[in-house]
Each structure stands twice: as structure tokens, then as C-alpha cells.
Motif scaffolding. Structure first.
Motif, PDB file in Angstrom:
ATOM      1  N   GLY A 127       0.740  -1.235   0.113  1.00  0.00           N
ATOM      2  CA  GLY A 127      -0.057   0.061   0.053  1.00  0.00           C
ATOM      3  C   GLY A 127       0.629   1.267   0.140  1.00  0.00           C
ATOM      4  N   VAL A 128       0.749   1.885  -0.970  1.00  0.00           N
ATOM      5  CA  VAL A 128       1.470   3.280  -1.253  1.00  0.00           C
ATOM      6  C   VAL A 128       0.373   4.401  -1.745  1.00  0.00           C
ATOM      7  CG1 VAL A 128       3.150   4.701  -2.538  1.00  0.00           C
ATOM      8  CG2 VAL A 128       3.644   2.175  -2.030  1.00  0.00           C
ATOM      9  N   HIS A 129       0.683   5.506  -0.857  1.00  0.00           N
ATOM     10  CA  HIS A 129      -0.120   6.709  -1.109  1.00  0.00           C
ATOM     11  C   HIS A 129       0.637   7.933  -1.124  1.00  0.00           C
ATOM     12  CE1 HIS A 129      -4.784   5.500  -0.359  1.00  0.00           C
ATOM     13  NE2 HIS A 129      -4.010   4.362  -0.941  1.00  0.00           N
ATOM     14  N   ALA A 130       0.424   8.818  -1.906  1.00  0.00           N
ATOM     15  CA  ALA A 130       1.008  10.142  -2.016  1.00  0.00           C
ATOM     16  C   ALA A 130      -0.035  11.292  -1.985  1.00  0.00           C
ATOM     17  CB  ALA A 130       2.111  10.418  -2.776  1.00  0.00           C
ATOM     18  N   LEU A 184       3.365  10.969   2.819  1.00  0.00           N
ATOM     19  CA  LEU A 184       3.693   9.761   2.022  1.00  0.00           C
ATOM     20  C   LEU A 184       3.498   8.343   3.076  1.00  0.00           C
ATOM     21  CD1 LEU A 184       7.173  10.732   0.692  1.00  0.00           C
ATOM     22  CD2 LEU A 184       5.278  10.392  -0.684  1.00  0.00           C
ATOM     23  N   VAL A 185       2.639   7.781   2.286  1.00  0.00           N
ATOM     24  CA  VAL A 185       2.497   6.221   2.996  1.00  0.00           C
ATOM     25  C   VAL A 185       3.237   5.204   1.977  1.00  0.00           C
ATOM     26  CG1 VAL A 185       0.478   4.498   3.606  1.00  0.00           C
ATOM     27  CG2 VAL A 185       0.005   7.041   3.989  1.00  0.00           C
ATOM     28  N   LEU A 186       4.047   4.485   2.913  1.00  0.00           N
ATOM     29  CA  LEU A 186       4.886   3.247   2.205  1.00  0.00           C
ATOM     30  C   LEU A 186       4.745   2.235   2.853  1.00  0.00           C
ATOM     31  CD1 LEU A 186       7.874   5.783   1.323  1.00  0.00           C
ATOM     32  CD2 LEU A 186       6.038   5.131  -0.426  1.00  0.00           C
ATOM     33  N   GLY A 187       4.716   1.017   2.354  1.00  0.00           N
ATOM     34  CA  GLY A 187       4.756  -0.093   2.930  1.00  0.00           C
ATOM     35  C   GLY A 187       3.559  -0.403   3.958  1.00  0.00           C
ATOM     36  N   GLY A 188       2.225   0.692   3.556  1.00  0.00           N
ATOM     37  CA  GLY A 188       1.201   0.412   4.253  1.00  0.00           C
ATOM     38  C   GLY A 188       1.249   1.133   5.769  1.00  0.00           C
ATOM     39  N   LYS A 189       2.282   1.991   5.553  1.00  0.00           N
ATOM     40  CA  LYS A 189       2.747   2.830   6.891  1.00  0.00           C
ATOM     41  C   LYS A 189       2.639   4.365   6.698  1.00  0.00           C
ATOM     42  CE  LYS A 189       6.216   0.411   7.343  1.00  0.00           C
ATOM     43  NZ  LYS A 189       7.123  -0.648   7.275  1.00  0.00           N
ATOM     44  N   LEU A 190       2.264   5.173   7.632  1.00  0.00           N
ATOM     45  CA  LEU A 190       2.608   6.673   7.472  1.00  0.00           C
ATOM     46  C   LEU A 190       3.908   6.987   7.662  1.00  0.00           C
ATOM     47  CD1 LEU A 190       1.678   9.492   6.913  1.00  0.00           C
ATOM     48  CD2 LEU A 190       1.118   9.835   9.162  1.00  0.00           C
ATOM     49  N   ALA A 191       4.668   7.507   6.422  1.00  0.00           N
ATOM     50  CA  ALA A 191       6.079   7.447   6.758  1.00  0.00           C
ATOM     51  C   ALA A 191       6.820   8.753   6.727  1.00  0.00           C
ATOM     52  CB  ALA A 191       6.948   6.877   5.423  1.00  0.00           C
ATOM     53  N   ALA A 192       6.108   9.907   6.126  1.00  0.00           N
ATOM     54  CA  ALA A 192       6.455  11.132   6.282  1.00  0.00           C
ATOM     55  C   ALA A 192       5.287  12.104   5.960  1.00  0.00           C
ATOM     56  CB  ALA A 192       7.260  11.431   5.125  1.00  0.00           C
ATOM     57  N   VAL A 193       5.475  13.392   6.758  1.00  0.00           N
ATOM     58  CA  VAL A 193       4.350  14.456   6.538  1.00  0.00           C
ATOM     59  C   VAL A 193       5.402  15.559   5.986  1.00  0.00           C
ATOM     60  CG1 VAL A 193       3.073  15.935   7.689  1.00  0.00           C
ATOM     61  CG2 VAL A 193       3.157  13.768   8.329  1.00  0.00           C
ATOM     62  N   THR A 194       4.781  16.364   4.903  1.00  0.00           N
ATOM     63  CA  THR A 194       5.664  17.447   4.269  1.00  0.00           C
ATOM     64  C   THR A 194       5.026  18.454   4.319  1.00  0.00           C
ATOM     65  OG1 THR A 194       4.677  17.034   2.078  1.00  0.00           O
ATOM     66  CG2 THR A 194       6.391  15.557   2.469  1.00  0.00           C
TER      67      THR A 194
END
Length: 424
Positions: free
Chosen positions: A244-247, A275-285
Motif C-alpha cells: 500500500g502506497v499513497h502520496a 507519504l504512505v509507504l509499505g502500508g505505514k505513514l512514513a512522512a509528513v511534508t
């Protein structure tokens, strides 16, 4: 009323800052502000304000569905509440649009808190299951006429917390006016950057199973909407690859009236994303673009760029033909520290041959009449929202430990929904 006529307040320096963007208010390590329960409660502000709760989802066959509740306050008038939905099938090009002024809107409904709402035509029920794989969800039901009924169960995975930009009660807020403590207006967005929906859509008597990932956004424009922004960009990239990847990116540019040197120094661009990478929230920009400066070299980037434009004779605007979206920020995952950087570009074609164009929305044709009479758009301008849906590739640089088996770089194939809005 009389206080504004006989004010004893000291005069304001006309060149003093009168816009305070959320994108400049927090340090990089403070950008991730995890949502608290009250953050997604209906505020129902008075005065001039527009509050929305919007759900975007992509179904397994590529169909996109947007459902939105809009609470519009216009001075002393009774608030107008709308429920709108748009369903688009990119395979058949069929587009279904509904917009209803609902009756008997209530928040909170009996036995629930203000994260829930209902009216005669819909209900939106928030549910909590702390400690589970899906700690929060909404159950959305809508009867939008004889030809369209919607039932969706929309869950937020535990690995993807809801966020606003900035920790604490001031997180998320951009302020308008010379004094943020007594602001003339404000803008705020709160996100569930990845959701999963299951349910059913009944369209013209045909039942369609609805299942797929999406996004939830709770936003408030605490001022007349024609004063808060002149331009908007929105991007939602999704892919089921790599767990699961979301931007996600939300970007607005102020009118000329609001900037860091008072009226006439505006057209400040505020961009926030995740950015959601690998089904995890990874970064906020988050990033601010001041009109008198170029983008500064930084490890913190949040940008929506109209890389190429062309005059659209139908709307009168120089609309994008190519767009680039970029995100960069430190990882918020404690076991995978390092800098994340992601970019995607999309060619949306030219005004005579757009690619993936869902619709050009004539804003004034859609908003309630009472708001039209209270909002003074510049004579001769006609606000439009361009909506596109196209396949796209997200190019990501990332530290090890975020996506299993992936370190350094990865290309993610997915689908992009994006909007470009021109207000004035």
C-alpha cells in the motif's frame, strides 16, 4: 458592529505580515501532528465559513468515488448543508454526479459525538475500536434519489494515523490578518492519508460491490472562500504495490491581499502532504513558496508544479498540460530513519485533447445560490475545477526498513487523481 466604527485599536502597519502559513510554523521534526478525537469533530463555525468532510476511494475496476458533506455558513443566514458525490468509471467514461441540499442536519446524532452527523438524506457514523487493526472507521449511508444509494464502511488502518501539519492545538492552521490571535480568517486540513472502504453502490437499480483504498479529509475555510485562495492543487496517488502506497498533497495560493508584507504581497503558496509507504505513514511534508523568492534548497519539500500550461479557450485560464508533484521529508518511523524523497509527473494533454479528464467543474453552477449572492467573485471571472484521473509512476528514494526488501530507490505503478482549481 459599532466597535469597528469607533475602534480604539492602534493602526496596523499596512506593510506588516497579514498571512501566517502553517507550512512555515513548525520545525521538520514537529510536522507530524497526530489527530486527536476533537480534530475531526464538526465545528459548524458561524460567520463566513465552509467546512467539509470528503471521502475519496478507488474501486477494484478503477472507478473513483468521491462523497462530500459541505457545511456552509454565510453571515446571519441559516447554514446550508450539501451532500455531493461523483462516481467516474475510466473504462466506460461514465460519470455520475449528485448534489443535494439536505434537510434536518444534526451533529451529534443522539448517542454519538460530533465526529458523526446525519440528515434525512445521509448518515455518517464514526466508530472507535482502540487497539485493533482498524481503530477508527466511518459508516456512510446515503440515499441520493431513486437512482443512487451508497453504503460504505471506511476504515483507517492502525499503521496509518490521522494527521495535521504541526503538533498541538494550533497544528494545521494557517491564519489570515495581521494578528493570528485575533485572525480575520483561517484555513485548516486534517487527513486520514490512507483508508480502506468496503460496501455497496446501487446505481439505476444495479448493485456494484465497492472495495478499495482512499483518503479522508476534514477541512475548514474560516473566511469567505473567494478571499482564502486564488488557486488550488490537489493530488492523490494510490497503489496496492508494496503493501500500500499513497502520496497526498493539498496546495493553495493566497489572493494578492494576504502575504508577509500586507495587502499586495500575496500569492503565497502553502503546500502540505504525506507519504504512505509499505502500508505505514512514513512522512509528513509542508513547504511555503513566497512570491518574491525561489524555492530554497531544503530536505523538506512539498510542491505542485504546473510544468507546462496552455490557454484553455473554454475557461479562459492557462491550465496545466503537465504537472509535477514532489514530497521530501525526514521519515517519522522510528525504526527506519532517514530522508524520503518522492516525485511523480503526469501529462494531462492539451485543452483540445485532455488525457484522463473527468470534468471541468463550473464552481458557480454548483455552490448554493445563497452563497453565490454573498461571495463577490471578480467580475468576469468564472471559477473552475479541472479533475483528472490517470495512471502514473511514483519515484521514491527511501531508507531501508520502510518497504520490506527495498532500500535506496523504488518505482511504484499506480493511479493518480488530481485537481487544479482556478478561483480568480
Amino acid at each position: 458592529m459599532f466597535s469597528s466604527i469607533f475602534s480604539t485599536a492602534p493602526p496596523v502597519d499596512p506593510h506588516a505580515p497579514n498571512f501566517f502559513p502553517v507550512s512555515s510554523a513548525f520545525k521538520p521534526e514537529e510536522l507530524f501532528g497526530e489527530l486527536e478525537p476533537k480534530d475531526t469533530e464538526w465545528a459548524c463555525p458561524g460567520g463566513f465559513a465552509v467546512e467539509t468532510q470528503t471521502f475519496y476511494h478507488f474501486l477494484e475496476d478503477g472507478t473513483s468515488i468521491m462523497c462530500q458533506v459541505i457545511h456552509s455558513s454565510v453571515g446571519v443566514w441559516y447554514p446550508t448543508i450539501q451532500f455531493t458525490t461523483k462516481i467516474y468509471n475510466p473504462n466506460t467514461k461514465e460519470r455520475t454526479w449528485k448534489s443535494l441540499n439536505v434537510s434536518n442536519f444534526v451533529t451529534p446524532p443522539p448517542g454519538l459525538d460530533k465526529r458523526s452527523s446525519k440528515a434525512d438524506q445521509f448518515s455518517l457514523t464514526h466508530k472507535s475500536k482502540p487497539g485493533s487493526d482498524v481503530p477508527e472507521s466511518y459508516v456512510l449511508t446515503a440515499n441520493l434519489g431513486d437512482d443512487l444509494q451508497i453504503t460504505l464502511d471506511i476504515g483507517r488502518p492502525a499503521t496509518v494515523p490521522g494527521f495535521k501539519v504541526g503538533k498541538g492545538p494550533k497544528g494545521g492552521y494557517s491564519y489570515y490578518g495581521p494578528d493570528p490571535k485575533n485572525a480575520e480568517g483561517y484555513m485548516i486540513h486534517r487527513f486520514w492519508p490512507r483508508t480502506v472502504a468496503t460496501g455497496m453502490i446501487v446505481h439505476k437499480g444495479q448493485a456494484i460491490a465497492a472495495k478499495g483504498p482512499g483518503l479522508f479529509v476534514h477541512a475548514i475555510q474560516g473566511m469567505r472562500p473567494n478571499l482564502t485562495a486564488a488557486r488550488w492543487n490537489f493530488a492523490l496517488f494510490h497503489s496496492e504495490q508494496h503493501g500500500g502506497v499513497h502520496a497526498v498533497q493539498m496546495d493553495f495560493t493566497t489572493t494578492d491581499a494576504y502575504g508577509r508584507k500586507g495587502s499586495g504581497s500575496g500569492f503565497v503558496t502553502v503546500s502540505v502532504g504525506a507519504l504512505v509507504l509499505g502500508g505505514k505513514l512514513a512522512a509528513v511534508t509542508a513547504e511555503t513558496k513566497w512570491p518574491d523568492e525561489e524555492y530554497a534548497p531544503s530536505g523538506l519539500i512539498s510542491r505542485a508544479i504546473h510544468a507546462k500550461t496552455a490557454h484553455d479557450p473554454e475557461t479562459g485560464y492557462n491550465a496545466p498540460t503537465e504537472l509535477t508533484f514532489r514530497w521530501a521529508a525526514p521519515s517519522i518511523l522510528p525504526d527506519a530513519q532517514g530522508l524520503l524523497d518522492a516525485t511523480l509527473s503526469v501529462d494531462v494533454g492539451t485543452p483540445d485533447a485532455y488525457k484522463g479528464l473527468i470534468e471541468k467543474v463550473d464552481v458557480l453552477a454548483e455552490i448554493p445560490y445563497v452563497i453565490k449572492t454573498m461571495v463577490n467573485y471578480v467580475a468576469g471571472t468564472k471559477p473552475y475545477i479541472y479533475q483528472w484521473q490517470n495512471p502514473s509512476t511514483l519515484h521514491v528514494s527511501l531508507p531501508a526498513g520502510i518497504i520490506p526488501g527495498v532500500s535506496d530507490t523504488v518505482e511504484v505503478e499506480g493511479e493518480l487523481y488530481n485537481e487544479a482549481t482556478f478561483i480568480s
